[in-house]
Design a protein around this motif. Structure first.
Motif, mmCIF file in Angstrom:
data_model
loop_
_atom_site.group_PDB
_atom_site.id
_atom_site.type_symbol
_atom_site.label_atom_id
_atom_site.label_comp_id
_atom_site.label_asym_id
_atom_site.label_seq_id
_atom_site.Cartn_x
_atom_site.Cartn_y
_atom_site.Cartn_z
ATOM 1 N N GLN A 128 0.942 -1.039 0.047
ATOM 2 C CA GLN A 128 0.100 -0.052 -0.139
ATOM 3 C C GLN A 128 0.965 1.447 -0.096
ATOM 4 O O GLN A 128 0.468 2.184 -0.434
ATOM 5 C CB GLN A 128 -0.889 -0.094 1.310
ATOM 6 C CG GLN A 128 -2.176 -0.845 0.884
ATOM 7 C CD GLN A 128 -3.110 -0.678 1.950
ATOM 8 O OE1 GLN A 128 -2.824 -0.638 3.213
ATOM 9 N NE2 GLN A 128 -4.415 -0.587 1.701
ATOM 10 N N SER A 143 -6.932 0.782 -2.938
ATOM 11 C CA SER A 143 -6.161 -0.285 -2.775
ATOM 12 C C SER A 143 -6.660 -1.545 -2.328
ATOM 13 O O SER A 143 -6.126 -2.594 -2.559
ATOM 14 C CB SER A 143 -4.548 0.368 -2.439
ATOM 15 O OG SER A 143 -4.943 0.632 -1.001
ATOM 16 N N ILE A 164 -6.797 6.771 -2.254
ATOM 17 C CA ILE A 164 -5.933 5.641 -2.664
ATOM 18 C C ILE A 164 -6.148 4.277 -1.709
ATOM 19 O O ILE A 164 -6.141 2.979 -2.169
ATOM 20 C CB ILE A 164 -4.645 6.011 -2.824
ATOM 21 C CG1 ILE A 164 -4.414 6.827 -3.960
ATOM 22 C CG2 ILE A 164 -3.847 4.591 -3.114
ATOM 23 C CD1 ILE A 164 -3.232 7.223 -4.513
ATOM 24 N N THR A 165 -6.413 4.767 -0.527
ATOM 25 C CA THR A 165 -6.158 3.325 0.524
ATOM 26 C C THR A 165 -7.443 2.574 0.255
ATOM 27 O O THR A 165 -7.446 1.222 0.251
ATOM 28 C CB THR A 165 -6.225 3.804 1.880
ATOM 29 O OG1 THR A 165 -4.965 4.732 2.297
ATOM 30 C CG2 THR A 165 -6.153 2.827 2.922
ATOM 31 N N MET A 208 1.703 2.529 -3.251
ATOM 32 C CA MET A 208 0.390 2.896 -3.827
ATOM 33 C C MET A 208 0.413 4.618 -3.784
ATOM 34 O O MET A 208 -0.147 5.258 -4.280
ATOM 35 C CB MET A 208 -1.147 2.290 -3.639
ATOM 36 C CG MET A 208 -0.853 1.011 -4.127
ATOM 37 S SD MET A 208 -2.298 0.208 -3.940
ATOM 38 C CE MET A 208 -3.016 -0.207 -5.496
ATOM 39 N N PHE A 209 0.974 5.057 -2.618
ATOM 40 C CA PHE A 209 0.774 6.305 -2.032
ATOM 41 C C PHE A 209 1.462 7.419 -3.245
ATOM 42 O O PHE A 209 2.776 6.780 -3.457
ATOM 43 C CB PHE A 209 1.282 6.552 -0.885
ATOM 44 C CG PHE A 209 0.406 5.953 0.294
ATOM 45 C CD1 PHE A 209 0.962 5.727 1.554
ATOM 46 C CD2 PHE A 209 -0.818 5.660 0.050
ATOM 47 C CE1 PHE A 209 0.253 5.093 2.716
ATOM 48 C CE2 PHE A 209 -1.639 4.911 0.833
ATOM 49 C CZ PHE A 209 -0.966 4.753 2.160
ATOM 50 N N ALA A 244 2.572 13.212 -1.656
ATOM 51 C CA ALA A 244 1.418 13.178 -0.418
ATOM 52 C C ALA A 244 2.256 13.379 0.900
ATOM 53 O O ALA A 244 1.756 13.943 1.939
ATOM 54 C CB ALA A 244 0.479 12.077 -0.529
ATOM 55 N N LEU A 284 -4.727 10.333 0.059
ATOM 56 C CA LEU A 284 -4.408 8.868 0.693
ATOM 57 C C LEU A 284 -5.543 8.101 1.038
ATOM 58 O O LEU A 284 -5.495 6.924 0.914
ATOM 59 C CB LEU A 284 -3.413 9.405 1.808
ATOM 60 C CG LEU A 284 -2.175 9.830 1.751
ATOM 61 C CD1 LEU A 284 -1.507 10.019 2.822
ATOM 62 C CD2 LEU A 284 -1.256 8.649 1.144
#
Lengths: 284, 298, 370
Positions: free
Chosen positions: A120, B283, B279-280, A123-124, A128, B276
């Motif tokens: 994960q 994901s 996306i979290t 993925m950031f 950010a 974030l």
């Protein structure tokens, strides 16, 4: 018989066309690196598909102390060294931390969801969380340093080193460690004496893969470095000239230099590219 | 030393790194996002004192209504929706073409992999050059259309987006090609032959046997490519720096500009938190198939 | 009507010849086995019959029509793969229905046919299970159902029983034969297991190194093997071979100290002229090789017991001839026979059980007692 041959020829033609298309941008930067100034852009509509008067001037330009056309001190030697240093050290950090973690995960199922949290993490968008890091680094006087940048590189590529090494360790039957431990080896001894030697190939490939990633970084270096420790990509983006505008030639020359390690290493580790790019989800 | 403790020690360095370099900044980011602090107002890097500029959720409220932010999200979405399927399609076609042997296969294979290994920032620069008003793209188009073409690609809102998408497609189609090819080479020939003998035509075999067998690989390739595509920055920055105006600002470019040109750190922190969260959520959904596979093989 | 004619089929892979001028005629409704060791060319032959491979020369002919250029899907054959090749991503129902879906049959008709076949093979309770999660035995039934449902006239099976456990293998053997007789398909069955071939096939085509060795009924192949290879390949335990020299109406067996066997004039006539050289190989099947019995025509042969296998229904005794410890001879005795290891026994067999082979050409010269 005719129909089959016809199909094959058509296929080959298609492949050739596609390959030429994909190769063209690379061809363009290679030739641009050797073009003299008048050939950079098409004056009067004429494009130089091949340098008429190939020259090494661009390379000289990027290495000269003072770029005659640019306000920045031009020499690219420092960025090249910086890129090397930071990429290597960042790779070392990611590898050392990653190998231990990967072993723990592979053999002892340690960390539970840790591997997926690492995924994960990838993925950031780095932007950010980079600002607080930059503030932190500034506070710790770690901006524009090799250790500051290397450390971040180590963290950012940690997911790759962990996942990749985990798959390589998984490939080694755990009966081997157990046999060593039964023979009296300590846990850590089994790791160093039995598993690591067998994973040599995997370690090398993972290290090269991580190196390519670090070498290719732009955004993080852009934010965390200033003058002393800029890396090649950042330096390229900064090569401007008030007089001439975009310095195609020198930028291409430097870009070409930057391209060589990843392409070279990439071809070396071709076999493991799929594994690396998919975090080990696909092992050919 | 028992197994659990040893395992824990092995992952300890990684945990420590994550804690200090990821978790802590993450929390700091959330903290910042709730303030109105910026180096212009708060004096340098003394961010502990950011609480003096407390703003609660005002940043969030404002950023959600900022058309630039929303457009940046939207643009990123558009980019991903376009490039990923195109890259997938090109990769799939190439993968099928590479199924059998042909003269020079290895060389073509290596050349086709190169775009992927080019430093993305440099790739951005290459396409910056190529898409110039008097660059090779226009030259080729002129020849094809027998008419002088001099589109100023990087200066038009839509043409710049197209240029950026083309650059991305160039760089990452090989990624899909590589992954899909490995899937295709691993196809169980027996099942395909069984379908052949049962009377399935080429198209039927493709649709009813090959595609379903490729599904896991396809899903993985799409997830990983999508995951990276969202972060697009390097090539955009080198080609247009988000311009003209804000026409090519992806979410990463937006946040970089607001963070480093306008120095709106707490604003960007809020933006970051929102991204974030999005996306979290995505994901967690997207990584499910991978998690399941890991658990199956364990 | 579905008869198969293979006319001088040839298939090469690079420099290797996998199938060398194979000619075979299979009549409608016949069950024939292609038998041979790994690499003999049997699977390649099968693939050419099915159309998965194209022969380099020669023809595959169904009912008088040359099939070489007709794709596998249009040949009307059913195929069972050694690894079953069930569609791993489909459930059992969809696996079986696949062939009918390709032919675009209406769903209710497909449903009917699928359930009928499933019930026949007793897998109707598994219809909703994923095919990849089945036991090997059930997977095999699914593969069978899948290929049967399109009612092919010709059925090709590539070692279908080799992955099963022994108990099921016997059951499935009987099942396969029963189905074939009921449905009447012409069947070609590839195997390396001679017991399977002997028990199932109407005729067996024995292959070795790409060449057809013999094509005949199991009985004839057992009793009149064409050469040393066929004689050795068929029969369990394998036939005993004894090297010898034919001189003056006698066989002198080299492996024994007193290995002279006299042959009556009546029999001699049959092979006197055919024996091209003097070197021969005498073959005796273990069930005809008796230990210690008086009588028999074997002369004064002695052998030392090396080991024995009590198999319940019989006992196999392994011995080596007294003059050559490198050769192992087998004898099948009654189940209560218990030899002592190291004992020297006398061997005997009757002349009518002898196979006579020419040592150079390896061909069968004469089968005594025929």
């Amino acid at each position: 018989m005719d129909q089959k041959l016809y199909k094959k020829v058509l296929k080959l033609l298609l492949i050739i066309v596609v390959t030429v298309l994909f190769f063209f941008p690379i061809y363009w930067i290679v030739t641009m690196a050797f073009k003299p100034f008048p050939e950079w852009t098409a004056a009067g509509g004429k494009i130089y598909w091949f340098p008429n008067h190939p020259t090494l001037d661009n390379f000289r330009a990027i290495f000269s102390q003072k770029l005659e056309m640019s306000p920045i001190s031009g020499t690219a030697i420092r960025p090249i060294i910086n890129s090397l240093v930071v990429s290597v050290i960042g790779t070392c950090i990611a590898m050392v931390v990653g190998i231990f973690a990967a072993y723990g995960i592979s053999r002892y199922k340690a960390g539970g969801s840790l591997p997926f949290m690492l995924l994960q993490l990838r993925m950031f968008p780095p932007i950010a969380i980079i600002i607080p890091i930059m503030i932190m680094w500034a506070f710790l006087h770690m901006t524009d340093t090799w250790y500051g940048l290397s450390l971040i590189y180590g963290v950012v590529t940690l997911p790759f080193s962990v996942w990749l090494m985990k798959t390589f360790f998984d490939d080694i039957p755990h009966e081997l460690d157990e046999a060593a431990i039964v023979d009296g080896c300590s846990n850590i001894g089994a790791f160093f004496k039995v598993v690591m030697p067998l994973a040599k190939g995997g370690i090398a490939s993972t290290a090269l893969f991580v190196f390519i990633l670090n070498w290719s970084d732009f955004l993080i270096a852009l934010i965390l470095t200033d003058r002393k420790w800029t890396t090649i990509p950042v330096h390229i983006s900064k090569l401007q000239s008030a007089l001439v505008g975009a310095l195609y030639g020198p930028k291409a020359a430097l870009g070409l230099i930057a391209l060589i390690p990843p392409v070279f290493f990439g071809i070396l580790i071709q076999k493991y590219l799929v594994r690396g790019l998919t975090f080990g989800a696909i092992k050919k | 030393m028992d197994a659990a403790r040893f395992g824990f020690l092995m992952i300890l360095p990684a945990l420590v790194m994550l804690l200090f370099i990821v978790i802590f900044p993450l929390l700091a980011s959330i903290y910042l996002s709730l303030t109105k602090w910026s180096p212009l107002t708060g004096g340098g890097t003394r961010w502990f004192q950011a609480y003096q500029f407390w703003g609660w959720l005002s940043n969030y409220w404002n950023i959600i209504r900022d058309p630039d932010f929303l457009m940046a999200l939207f643009r990123t979405f558009i980019i991903v929706i376009v490039v990923v399927p195109v890259e997938f399609f090109i990769g799939l076609v190439l993968a099928f073409l590479f199924r059998e042997n042909f003269p020079g296969k290895k060389i073509f294979h290596s050349i086709l992999l190169m775009p992927m290994m080019i430093v993305p920032a440099v790739a951005g620069f290459i396409f910056y050059m190529i898409f110039q008003g008097q660059g090779p793209i226009n030259a080729v188009l002129s020849k094809v259309f027998f008419h002088d073409v001099s589109i100023l690609w990087l200066q038009g809102n839509i043409s710049a987006m197209i240029a950026i998408m083309i650059a991305d497609i160039w760089q990452w189609s090989p990624f899909m090609f590589l992954i899909l090819l490995s899937g295709i080479m691993a196809l169980p020939e027996d099942q395909i032959n069984a379908a052949l003998i049962l009377g399935a035509s080429g198209w039927q075999r493709f649709r009813m046997v090959i595609l379903p067998l490729l599904k896991p690989v396809i899903v993985i390739s799409l997830i990983f490519r999508g995951m990276e595509a969202v972060k697009i920055f390097d090539s955009i920055w080198l080609m247009t720096a988000g311009g003209p105006g804000t026409a090519t600002e992806s979410i990463s470019v937006y946040m970089y500009k607001h963070g480093f040109k306008y120095l709106q750190w707490s604003w960007v922190a809020a933006g970051g938190v929102i991204v974030l969260i999005i996306i979290t959520l995505i994901s967690m959904q997207a990584l499910k198939p991978i998690k399941e596979r890991e658990e199956q093989s364990a | 009507m579905a008869d198969i004619v293979l006319d001088k089929l040839v298939k090469r892979f690079g420099k290797q010849t996998a199938v060398d001028r194979l000619s075979l005629e299979i009549n409608d409704r016949q069950f024939i086995a292609i038998l041979g060791p790994s690499g003999c060319g049997k699977t390649t032959t099968m693939n050419m019959i099915s159309g998965l491979l194209k022969p380099d020369s020669g023809s595959v002919i169904f009912n008088g029509k040359v099939m070489n250029n007709i794709p596998p899907g249009k040949r009307g054959v059913g195929f069972m793969f050694q690894n079953y090749a069930v569609f791993t991503y489909l459930n059992v129902y969809d696996n079986i229905a696949f062939g009918l879906k390709i032919r675009k049959l209406p769903p209710d008709e497909i449903d009917r046919e699928v359930r009928e076949v499933a019930r026949l093979l007793q897998i109707h309770h598994l219809l909703s299970m994923m095919a990849s999660k089945l036991s090997i035995n059930d997977m095999q039934k699914v593969a069978l159902a899948r290929s049967m449902i399109t009612k092919p006239q010709i059925f090709l099976l590539d070692e279908p029983l080799s992955n099963l456990d022994a108990a099921l293998r016997n059951v499935m053997r009987a099942e396969l034969k029963k189905i074939q007789q009921e449905l009447g398909q012409t069947t070609v069955y590839v195997t390396h297991d001679q017991v399977e071939a002997m028990s199932l096939a109407d005729k067996i085509a024995v292959m070795n190194f790409a060449v057809l060795q013999q094509y005949d009924t199991p009985h004839n192949i057992y009793n009149h093997p064409k050469n040393l290879f066929v004689a050795h390949f068929i029969g369990s335990p394998t036939i005993n071979f004894m090297n010898g020299v034919y001189k003056n109406g006698e066989f002198v067996l080299e492996d024994f100290n007193r290995g002279t066997i006299s042959i009556g004039g009546g029999s001699r006539k049959n092979f006197d002229k055919q024996l091209k050289g003097e070197n021969v190989v005498l073959g005796v099947r273990p069930e005809h090789m008796k230990i210690g019995e008086r009588g028999g025509d074997a002369g004064n042969l002695r052998a030392e017991v090396v080991s024995f296998e009590p198999l319940g229904s019989k006992t196999i005794v392994y011995m080596h001839p007294d003059a050559n410890p490198g050769v192992i001879l087998k004898s099948t005795m009654d189940s209560d026979y218990k030899p002592k290891i190291g004992e020297v026994k006398s061997l005997s067999f009757e002349e009518k059980n002898l196979y006579l082979f020419d040592r150079e050409s390896t061909d069968l010269v004469f089968r005594f007692g025929s």
